[in-house]
Motif scaffolding. Structure first.
Motif, PDB file in Angstrom:
ATOM      1  N   ARG A 127      13.523  -7.778 -10.402  1.00 63.47           N
ATOM      2  CA  ARG A 127      13.598  -9.110  -9.805  1.00 63.47           C
ATOM      3  C   ARG A 127      12.796 -10.144 -10.591  1.00 63.47           C
ATOM      4  N   GLY A 128      12.296  -9.749 -11.738  1.00 61.57           N
ATOM      5  CA  GLY A 128      11.537 -10.675 -12.564  1.00 61.57           C
ATOM      6  C   GLY A 128      10.167 -10.998 -12.015  1.00 61.57           C
ATOM      7  N   LEU A 129       9.621 -10.111 -11.172  1.00 57.10           N
ATOM      8  CA  LEU A 129       8.306 -10.319 -10.582  1.00 57.10           C
ATOM      9  C   LEU A 129       7.262  -9.513 -11.351  1.00 57.10           C
ATOM     10  N   THR A 130       6.048 -10.033 -11.415  1.00 58.67           N
ATOM     11  CA  THR A 130       4.980  -9.383 -12.162  1.00 58.67           C
ATOM     12  C   THR A 130       3.918  -8.851 -11.207  1.00 58.67           C
ATOM     13  N   ILE A 131       3.662  -7.529 -11.292  1.00 58.95           N
ATOM     14  CA  ILE A 131       2.598  -6.933 -10.496  1.00 58.95           C
ATOM     15  C   ILE A 131       1.264  -7.524 -10.954  1.00 58.95           C
ATOM     16  N   GLY A 132       0.416  -7.857  -9.990  1.00 59.58           N
ATOM     17  CA  GLY A 132      -0.883  -8.435 -10.308  1.00 59.58           C
ATOM     18  C   GLY A 132      -0.876  -9.946 -10.376  1.00 59.58           C
ATOM     19  N   LYS A 133       0.342 -10.527 -10.434  1.00 55.93           N
ATOM     20  CA  LYS A 133       0.469 -11.985 -10.431  1.00 55.93           C
ATOM     21  C   LYS A 133       1.321 -12.455  -9.258  1.00 55.93           C
ATOM     22  N   ASP A 134       2.486 -11.820  -9.081  1.00 53.51           N
ATOM     23  CA  ASP A 134       3.365 -12.176  -7.967  1.00 53.51           C
ATOM     24  C   ASP A 134       3.210 -11.222  -6.788  1.00 53.51           C
ATOM     25  N   LEU A 135       2.851  -9.993  -7.073  1.00 53.45           N
ATOM     26  CA  LEU A 135       2.730  -8.949  -6.049  1.00 53.45           C
ATOM     27  C   LEU A 135       1.466  -8.133  -6.293  1.00 53.45           C
ATOM     28  N   SER A 136       0.942  -7.547  -5.210  1.00 54.07           N
ATOM     29  CA  SER A 136      -0.202  -6.633  -5.319  1.00 54.07           C
ATOM     30  C   SER A 136       0.238  -5.227  -4.906  1.00 54.07           C
ATOM     31  N   VAL A 137      -0.326  -4.216  -5.566  1.00 56.35           N
ATOM     32  CA  VAL A 137       0.012  -2.818  -5.264  1.00 56.35           C
ATOM     33  C   VAL A 137      -1.249  -1.963  -5.332  1.00 56.35           C
ATOM     34  N   ILE A 138      -1.406  -1.065  -4.337  1.00 60.07           N
ATOM     35  CA  ILE A 138      -2.482  -0.068  -4.351  1.00 60.07           C
ATOM     36  C   ILE A 138      -1.874   1.295  -4.058  1.00 60.07           C
ATOM     37  N   GLY A 139      -2.231   2.282  -4.872  1.00 58.03           N
ATOM     38  CA  GLY A 139      -1.787   3.654  -4.656  1.00 58.03           C
ATOM     39  C   GLY A 139      -2.930   4.539  -4.200  1.00 58.03           C
ATOM     40  N   VAL A 140      -2.669   5.841  -4.156  1.00 59.66           N
ATOM     41  CA  VAL A 140      -3.679   6.829  -3.767  1.00 59.66           C
ATOM     42  C   VAL A 140      -3.554   8.035  -4.696  1.00 59.66           C
ATOM     43  N   GLY A 141      -4.663   8.476  -5.241  1.00 56.48           N
ATOM     44  CA  GLY A 141      -4.655   9.675  -6.063  1.00 56.48           C
ATOM     45  C   GLY A 141      -5.409   9.537  -7.364  1.00 56.48           C
ATOM     46  N   ASN A 142      -5.385   8.353  -7.958  1.00 58.75           N
ATOM     47  CA  ASN A 142      -6.033   8.120  -9.251  1.00 58.75           C
ATOM     48  C   ASN A 142      -5.554   9.132 -10.293  1.00 58.75           C
ATOM     49  N   LEU A 143      -4.234   9.325 -10.348  1.00 60.32           N
ATOM     50  CA  LEU A 143      -3.648  10.246 -11.316  1.00 60.32           C
ATOM     51  C   LEU A 143      -3.564   9.570 -12.681  1.00 60.32           C
ATOM     52  N   ASP A 144      -4.216  10.146 -13.666  1.00 55.94           N
ATOM     53  CA  ASP A 144      -4.311   9.514 -14.985  1.00 55.94           C
ATOM     54  C   ASP A 144      -2.941   9.210 -15.584  1.00 55.94           C
ATOM     55  N   PHE A 170       0.870  -1.166   0.000  1.00 55.05           N
ATOM     56  CA  PHE A 170       0.000   0.000   0.000  1.00 55.05           C
ATOM     57  C   PHE A 170       0.907   1.216   0.000  1.00 55.05           C
ATOM     58  N   CYS A 171       0.754   2.079  -0.993  1.00 52.11           N
ATOM     59  CA  CYS A 171       1.639   3.235  -1.143  1.00 52.11           C
ATOM     60  C   CYS A 171       0.897   4.527  -0.816  1.00 52.11           C
ATOM     61  N   TYR A 172       1.606   5.434  -0.177  1.00 50.85           N
ATOM     62  CA  TYR A 172       1.062   6.724   0.252  1.00 50.85           C
ATOM     63  C   TYR A 172       0.394   7.474  -0.896  1.00 50.85           C
ATOM     64  N   ASP A 173       0.974   7.391  -2.086  1.00 52.00           N
ATOM     65  CA  ASP A 173       0.378   8.025  -3.257  1.00 52.00           C
ATOM     66  C   ASP A 173       0.756   7.242  -4.509  1.00 52.00           C
ATOM     67  N   ASP A 174       0.145   7.594  -5.610  1.00 48.80           N
ATOM     68  CA  ASP A 174       0.411   6.893  -6.865  1.00 48.80           C
ATOM     69  C   ASP A 174       1.875   7.012  -7.280  1.00 48.80           C
ATOM     70  N   LYS A 194      -2.301  -1.933 -15.162  1.00 45.70           N
ATOM     71  CA  LYS A 194      -2.911  -0.685 -14.718  1.00 45.70           C
ATOM     72  C   LYS A 194      -3.094  -0.684 -13.206  1.00 45.70           C
ATOM     73  N   LEU A 195      -2.758   0.430 -12.595  1.00 41.20           N
ATOM     74  CA  LEU A 195      -2.695   0.532 -11.137  1.00 41.20           C
ATOM     75  C   LEU A 195      -4.072   0.611 -10.483  1.00 41.20           C
ATOM     76  N   THR A 196      -4.288  -0.204  -9.457  1.00 42.75           N
ATOM     77  CA  THR A 196      -5.444  -0.061  -8.577  1.00 42.75           C
ATOM     78  C   THR A 196      -5.131   1.065  -7.600  1.00 42.75           C
ATOM     79  N   THR A 197      -6.073   1.969  -7.406  1.00 41.08           N
ATOM     80  CA  THR A 197      -5.784   3.167  -6.630  1.00 41.08           C
ATOM     81  C   THR A 197      -7.030   3.658  -5.916  1.00 41.08           C
ATOM     82  N   ILE A 198      -6.842   4.610  -5.023  1.00 41.70           N
ATOM     83  CA  ILE A 198      -7.963   5.235  -4.322  1.00 41.70           C
ATOM     84  C   ILE A 198      -8.058   6.686  -4.785  1.00 41.70           C
ATOM     85  N   ALA A 199      -9.231   7.081  -5.262  1.00 44.08           N
ATOM     86  CA  ALA A 199      -9.428   8.425  -5.801  1.00 44.08           C
ATOM     87  C   ALA A 199      -9.706   9.425  -4.684  1.00 44.08           C
ATOM     88  N   ILE A 200      -9.035  10.573  -4.740  1.00 42.91           N
ATOM     89  CA  ILE A 200      -9.330  11.663  -3.819  1.00 42.91           C
ATOM     90  C   ILE A 200     -10.536  12.427  -4.371  1.00 42.91           C
TER      91      ILE A 200
END
Length: 348
Positions: free
Chosen positions: A258-275, A241-245, A284-290
């Motif tokens: 490290r040869g890892l794939t986001i969405g398959k090996d790791l999960s990530v969520i940001g904040v901001g919904n910056l296009d 979980f990241c403070y912002d996008d 494509k990043l999962t995020t929380i819109a302000i």
């Protein structure tokens, strides 16, 4: 030009009834179905109120001031301005903008607005630090947008920062993640502390133990990338979980190395919904819109209710903004932030 008399004749009611409805004084005085008919007829006829006549009648100009810093360079604040403009248009007001750097120029520009007779001010400062309201604003009706102050004299609308941290972390827990890291902000801001609090609460409610080794607060550029890289190698998180996008870039970069794939090996969520980030990253990043648009809309409605010293009725917001707090909600009024599901969280 269409007049109230034209609307009254078309709707089959008196001019006084039209006046009550179109000046938003109909609550409890005009039957809802009649008020709805009057508004419909006014819209069909293209009726527009005469601002000069209203000014003479009410001693108000129908002008609001929006004071902000560097609005064009900050997408959040520009969206708040759009929300405020849409709300003021609905109630027959207009907005004059002061885009300032916080210097003496702000005093000069704000004084100019006051000479034009603005009825009140919206104030937004792009900061999560405690700030003082400019002295030149404190004697007018005033509503603050996402601005923390040293006192509680003025209504404030802000994002629910605690819920941001809680919702993001709970989403990762529900996805099956076992070791959820938090990539925070190295600056000790109110926003940083509150989002971290929500992150910790989600762990507690899930019956998990908070591990401060999974929390890394970073700034920018190479030092930040090095800290996130070290977190990867020492703690081996499977979700972030990241403070912002912007800070999600460090996670994407470290994963790629490290040869890892986001969405398959790791999960990530940001904040901001910056296009420019959400639509650029793959996956494509999962995020929380302000909810800046919503906060601007709420703030303008609140300000108008203060100026006119009345309630705006039971339904002051459009249906699509129905998750907004009530106009008379305790300050600070907190707006829940929507999680935008994309492709960066592992599916069970």
């Amino acid at each position: 030009m269409m007049t109230m008399k034209d609307v009254a004749e078309k709707a089959g009611v008196s001019i006084s009834t039209v006046s009550l409805v179109l000046n938003n004084h109909d609550a409890g005085r005009v039957k809802p179905q009649i008020a709805a008919k009057v508004r419909q007829m006014a819209e069909e006829l293209g009726y527009k109120p005469n601002p000069m006549a209203r000014s003479l009648r009410t001693s108000r100009t129908g002008i609001l001031g929006f004071v902000s810093e560097q609005i064009q360079g900050i997408p959040y604040t520009s969206k708040a301005l759009q929300g405020a403009q849409d709300a003021t248009s609905r109630y027959g007001y207009i907005i004059l903008l002061v885009d300032t750097d916080g210097s003496a120029r702000q005093v000069e520009q704000t004084s100019t607005l006051q000479r034009y007779g603005v009825d009140g001010f919206l104030y937004s400062k792009p900061s999560s630090q405690v700030t003082e309201v400019p002295e030149e604003l404190v004697h007018s009706p005033l509503v603050l947008i996402s601005t923390n102050t040293v006192d509680n004299r003025f209504p404030i609308v802000e994002p629910n920062e605690f819920a941001i941290g809680y919702d993001a972390t709970k989403r990762l827990i529900d996805s099956g993640a076992k070791k959820i890291a938090y990539i925070g902000n190295a600056k000790p801001t109110i926003t940083q502390a509150t989002r971290l609090e929500g992150y910790r609460r989600a762990f507690k409610e899930a019956g998990r133990t908070f591990d401060d080794r999974l929390v890394v607060n970073v700034g920018n550029n190479d030092p930040a990338l090095e800290m996130v890289s070290r977190l990867f190698d020492e703690q081996h998180p499977d979700a972030f979980f990241c403070y912002d996008d912007s800070r999600t870039w460090y996670v994407y970069e470290c994963a790629a190395r490290r040869g890892l794939t986001i969405g398959k090996d790791l999960s990530v969520i940001g904040v901001g919904n910056l296009d420019f980030i959400v639509d650029t990253f793959t996956p494509k990043l999962t995020t929380i819109a302000i909810p800046e648009y919503e906060m601007g809309y709420w703030a303008a409605c609140k300000l108008i209710s203060l100026i006119e010293k009345r309630s705006l009725g039971p339904h002051p917001f459009p249906d699509e903004l129905s998750n907004l707090p009530a106009i008379d909600a305790a300050s600070p009024a907190k707006v829940h932030c929507r999680l935008i599901e994309n492709e960066s969280v592992i599916s069970k």
